[in-house]
Scaffold this motif. Structure first.
Motif, PDB file in Angstrom:
ATOM      1  N   HIS A 236       0.823  -1.214   0.000  1.00 49.13           N
ATOM      2  CA  HIS A 236       0.000   0.000   0.000  1.00 49.13           C
ATOM      3  C   HIS A 236       0.852   1.258   0.000  1.00 49.13           C
ATOM      4  N   SER A 237       1.975   1.216   0.689  1.00 51.81           N
ATOM      5  CA  SER A 237       2.858   2.384   0.729  1.00 51.81           C
ATOM      6  C   SER A 237       3.449   2.667  -0.631  1.00 51.81           C
ATOM      7  N   LEU A 238       3.761   1.628  -1.365  1.00 50.10           N
ATOM      8  CA  LEU A 238       4.313   1.800  -2.708  1.00 50.10           C
ATOM      9  C   LEU A 238       3.291   2.414  -3.649  1.00 50.10           C
ATOM     10  N   ALA A 239       2.040   1.962  -3.525  1.00 54.03           N
ATOM     11  CA  ALA A 239       0.990   2.431  -4.437  1.00 54.03           C
ATOM     12  C   ALA A 239       0.390   3.766  -4.018  1.00 54.03           C
ATOM     13  N   HIS A 240       0.375   4.058  -2.705  1.00 54.27           N
ATOM     14  CA  HIS A 240      -0.307   5.261  -2.202  1.00 54.27           C
ATOM     15  C   HIS A 240       0.538   5.970  -1.153  1.00 54.27           C
ATOM     16  N   HIS A 241       1.817   6.052  -1.380  1.00 51.87           N
ATOM     17  CA  HIS A 241       2.745   6.519  -0.338  1.00 51.87           C
ATOM     18  C   HIS A 241       2.371   7.879   0.231  1.00 51.87           C
ATOM     19  N   SER A 242       2.007   8.814  -0.623  1.00 49.38           N
ATOM     20  CA  SER A 242       1.826  10.192  -0.159  1.00 49.38           C
ATOM     21  C   SER A 242       0.634  10.364   0.767  1.00 49.38           C
ATOM     22  N   GLU A 243      -0.319   9.442   0.747  1.00 49.85           N
ATOM     23  CA  GLU A 243      -1.518   9.645   1.543  1.00 49.85           C
ATOM     24  C   GLU A 243      -1.546   8.818   2.832  1.00 49.85           C
ATOM     25  N   ILE A 244      -0.553   7.976   3.044  1.00 46.39           N
ATOM     26  CA  ILE A 244      -0.528   7.108   4.216  1.00 46.39           C
ATOM     27  C   ILE A 244       0.476   7.624   5.236  1.00 46.39           C
ATOM     28  N   ILE A 245      -0.006   7.836   6.450  1.00 45.04           N
ATOM     29  CA  ILE A 245       0.863   8.282   7.536  1.00 45.04           C
ATOM     30  C   ILE A 245       0.972   7.149   8.551  1.00 45.04           C
ATOM     31  N   PRO A 246       2.088   6.439   8.579  1.00 46.14           N
ATOM     32  CA  PRO A 246       2.223   5.345   9.538  1.00 46.14           C
ATOM     33  C   PRO A 246       2.525   5.882  10.939  1.00 46.14           C
ATOM     34  N   ILE A 247       1.807   5.394  11.906  1.00 46.12           N
ATOM     35  CA  ILE A 247       2.076   5.750  13.293  1.00 46.12           C
ATOM     36  C   ILE A 247       2.333   4.454  14.052  1.00 46.12           C
ATOM     37  N   ILE A 248       3.586   4.240  14.394  1.00 45.84           N
ATOM     38  CA  ILE A 248       4.005   3.025  15.075  1.00 45.84           C
ATOM     39  C   ILE A 248       4.516   3.407  16.460  1.00 45.84           C
ATOM     40  N   PRO A 249       3.669   3.339  17.478  1.00 46.52           N
ATOM     41  CA  PRO A 249       4.105   3.718  18.826  1.00 46.52           C
ATOM     42  C   PRO A 249       5.259   2.849  19.312  1.00 46.52           C
ATOM     43  N   ARG A 250       6.164   3.478  20.064  1.00 47.33           N
ATOM     44  CA  ARG A 250       7.287   2.739  20.635  1.00 47.33           C
ATOM     45  C   ARG A 250       7.009   2.493  22.122  1.00 47.33           C
ATOM     46  N   PHE A 251       7.184   1.263  22.526  1.00 46.35           N
ATOM     47  CA  PHE A 251       6.923   0.888  23.911  1.00 46.35           C
ATOM     48  C   PHE A 251       8.219   0.418  24.559  1.00 46.35           C
ATOM     49  N   GLU A 252       8.676   1.178  25.546  1.00 43.13           N
ATOM     50  CA  GLU A 252       9.873   0.764  26.279  1.00 43.13           C
ATOM     51  C   GLU A 252       9.537  -0.353  27.259  1.00 43.13           C
ATOM     52  N   GLN A 253       8.313  -0.345  27.738  1.00 45.59           N
ATOM     53  CA  GLN A 253       7.863  -1.418  28.618  1.00 45.59           C
ATOM     54  C   GLN A 253       7.239  -2.536  27.784  1.00 45.59           C
ATOM     55  N   ARG A 254       7.374  -3.764  28.249  1.00 43.63           N
ATOM     56  CA  ARG A 254       6.733  -4.883  27.568  1.00 43.63           C
ATOM     57  C   ARG A 254       5.234  -4.828  27.837  1.00 43.63           C
ATOM     58  N   VAL A 255       4.430  -4.896  26.787  1.00 42.27           N
ATOM     59  CA  VAL A 255       2.976  -4.850  26.914  1.00 42.27           C
ATOM     60  C   VAL A 255       2.418  -6.208  26.502  1.00 42.27           C
ATOM     61  N   ARG A 256       1.808  -6.890  27.446  1.00 44.48           N
ATOM     62  CA  ARG A 256       1.270  -8.214  27.186  1.00 44.48           C
ATOM     63  C   ARG A 256      -0.201  -8.121  26.764  1.00 44.48           C
ATOM     64  N   LEU A 257      -0.732  -9.286  26.379  1.00 44.19           N
ATOM     65  CA  LEU A 257      -2.056  -9.378  25.773  1.00 44.19           C
ATOM     66  C   LEU A 257      -3.147  -8.689  26.576  1.00 44.19           C
TER      67      LEU A 257
END
Length: 295
Positions: A236-257
């Motif tokens: 999807h990024s290759l086909a529609h790169h300009s319109e997609i804003i990825p937000i990938i939060p970073r977690f320093e603590q381990r977050v379980r289910l």
């Protein structure tokens, strides 16, 4: 389904919340930042646990209410009670007449009761913000997009984690967890006419040790879903790169289910990740919208 009409010259924003268990609470932080900046969501797309958060947002609840609702919806208690019949079917499928429609190693009555308590008889098409929930067809593995009908049914189908909860029937389809067809369903937002897509994605955690059949299954699931997430996002990024804003939060603590006690921390991580992308989002919103792709 055709995307709803929007005002001329106005870009339509979608928030896509991928699979990620309690990590999906980061989407509440993302929504908070968007609202603070004056960006109203035109649609929400949810997958797996992300479907629960998407449903709460589409219903119009603010961040505080959304956090509390999801904190009580998804706790370890929902998966504590075993489904004895399913366990027996595992070892003696012929004797007990294995049934794919009811096979789940955990009793799903508690999670279903909680969904009904939270959403009642609400129908997706009646929500203040358009919502699209994804699930997977057990018969052929194809993605199923639920944009109308019972909200409880849609969320229950999308969180039908293989082996844990049984599949969920809607119409003539037996549905399982949405992450199996696409852990971050950006394509749904594209087809529904979004001009700007804020995509909240989460990788599944790998097992630190594998000493049981259950952990072995979770490890295989993590490998599959993470690879699918990366490949689908790359496409999807290759086909529609300009319109997609990825937000990938970073977690320093381990977050379980089921670490719902960490929801405030997870929301803050979502806010920080969204703020990092604000300059790019503001620039995109200043540009004139191009015609969106319609499937």
């Amino acid at each position: 389904m055709k995307p709803p009409e929007s005002a001329p010259g106005r870009k339509r924003i979608a928030l896509v919340i991928g699979a990620g268990s309690v990590k999906c609470a980061a989407a509440i932080g993302i929504q908070t930042v968007l609202k603070r900046e004056g960006f109203e969501l035109d649609m929400v797309v949810g997958c797996s646990a992300g479907a629960m958060y998407a449903a709460v947002m589409a219903a119009g609840h603010d961040a505080a209410v959304a956090a509390e609702m999801t904190r009580t919806l998804w706790t370890k208690e929902v998966a504590e009670k075993r489904n004895t019949r399913a366990l027996l079917q595992t070892v003696a499928p012929r004797l007990l007449r294995f049934d794919k429609a009811t096979y789940g190693l955990r009793d799903d009555r508690m999670i279903l009761q909680r969904l009904q308590s939270a959403f009642g008889d609400i129908r997706i098409e009646d929500l203040p913000t358009p919502l699209h929930v994804t699930a997977t067809d057990l018969a052929n593995g194809e993605q199923v997009v639920l944009s109308s009908g019972s909200l409880v049914d849609a969320v229950r189908a999308s969180i039908a984690l293989p082996f844990a909860f049984s599949p969920w029937r809607i119409g003539d389809k037996l549905l399982i967890d949405g992450f199996l067809s696409d852990p971050l369903p950006i394509g749904v937002a594209i087809r529904q006419g979004a001009n700007v897509i804020v995509a909240a994605g989460f990788e599944s955690p790998y097992q630190s040790s594998i000493h049981s059949a259950g952990r072995f299954a979770f490890q295989l699931s993590a490998i599959m879903s993470n690879n699918l997430l990366k490949s689908n996002y790359a496409f999807h990024s290759l086909a529609h790169h300009s319109e997609i804003i990825p937000i990938i939060p970073r977690f320093e603590q381990r977050v379980r289910l089921f670490d719902t006690d960490k929801i405030p921390y997870i929301i803050e991580a979502g806010e920080r990740a969204a703020e990092e992308q604000l300059p790019y989002l503001r620039e995109l919103m200043r540009q004139s919208p191009e015609p969106a792709e319609v499937a």
